[in-house]
Design an enzyme around this catalytic site. Sequence first.
Site, PDB file in Angstrom:
ATOM      1  CB  ALA A  40      -8.218   7.771   4.743  1.00  0.00           C
ATOM      2  N   GLY A  41     -10.907   7.934   6.785  1.00  0.00           N
ATOM      3  CA  GLY A  41     -11.965   8.779   7.334  1.00  0.00           C
ATOM      4  C   GLY A  41     -13.167   8.243   7.774  1.00  0.00           C
ATOM      5  CG  ASN A  77      -6.010   1.544  11.742  1.00  0.00           C
ATOM      6  OD1 ASN A  77      -5.003   2.092  11.596  1.00  0.00           O
ATOM      7  ND2 ASN A  77      -6.443   1.157  12.898  1.00  0.00           N
ATOM      8  CB  THR A  78      -8.955   5.949  13.296  1.00  0.00           C
ATOM      9  OG1 THR A  78      -7.835   6.135  12.796  1.00  0.00           O
ATOM     10  CG2 THR A  78      -9.584   6.788  14.235  1.00  0.00           C
ATOM     11  N   GLY A 113      -8.309   9.269   9.813  1.00  0.00           N
ATOM     12  CA  GLY A 113      -8.443   9.291  11.371  1.00  0.00           C
ATOM     13  C   GLY A 113      -9.428  10.477  11.645  1.00  0.00           C
ATOM     14  CE  LYS A 147      -3.450   2.643   2.496  1.00  0.00           C
ATOM     15  NZ  LYS A 147      -3.833   3.139   4.090  1.00  0.00           N
TER      16      LYS A 147
END
Length: 256
Positions: A184-185, A206-207, A158, A97
């Site tokens: 993301a986000g 992830n977050t 995040g 990635k």
Amino acid sequence: MDKLVIAGQTFRSRLFVGTGKYASNTDMAKAIEASGTDMVTVAIRRVDFKNPDANILNHLDFDRYHFLPNTAGSATAEEAIRIANLGRAASEQNFVKLEVIPDPKYLLPDPGETLAAAKALIADGFVVLPYIQADPVLAKQLEDIGCAAVMPLGSPIGSLRGILTRASIEIIIEQATIPVVVDAGLGLPSHAAEAMEMGADAVLVNTAIARAGDPEKMGRAFKLAVQAGREGFLAKPGEKQQAATASSPLTGIVGT
């Protein structure tokens, strides 16, 4: 079966999961298991190879999960190429990635450096999945040089704000002949379902999982949301209407 294929490799799950920000490696392992993922991304620069207990690679079964090294922490193409090679040595496979992020505040990826790094890595035999801003022109350029997928952001890393780049991602999906992974986000399972309903091939989270009060339960929630969103997309939803339409017919009513 509706399976995801990237560079000839088949994946059962369309949910990719990151390994950062967990309170403990135990929480991480439980959440990843609950998510049902078979693609796990790891920031190579943050792996503590000198400390076996702290090394997150020792807490995951990579006979079970596909190891996707990422080049997080790279500010230039040169740095990303160096870290990608470290990841290939650690994982003994060619997937990477690609992240090139010189911006320390908003963590937005650099399009020019990303394109340059992707060209070099592809020439060196890597299977490149670049993380990019939701730029349809860049996405097409990366596809044209041989990237195996593109990973446009939904909103800043995040931020948990969901898909703020919907219109651009829709264009990327429309034009792409390679998988599109919204990355993301994403902050809620409903955000993941939205991405899948749009026609994205997968999402990376992830977050939202790592920082949840119960990461294991949140991992499971994202699993179900991705499955529901994909089924909704494949079901071919009806078109939106400006006016109301009765769900019961107005003809053939008993007593008329």
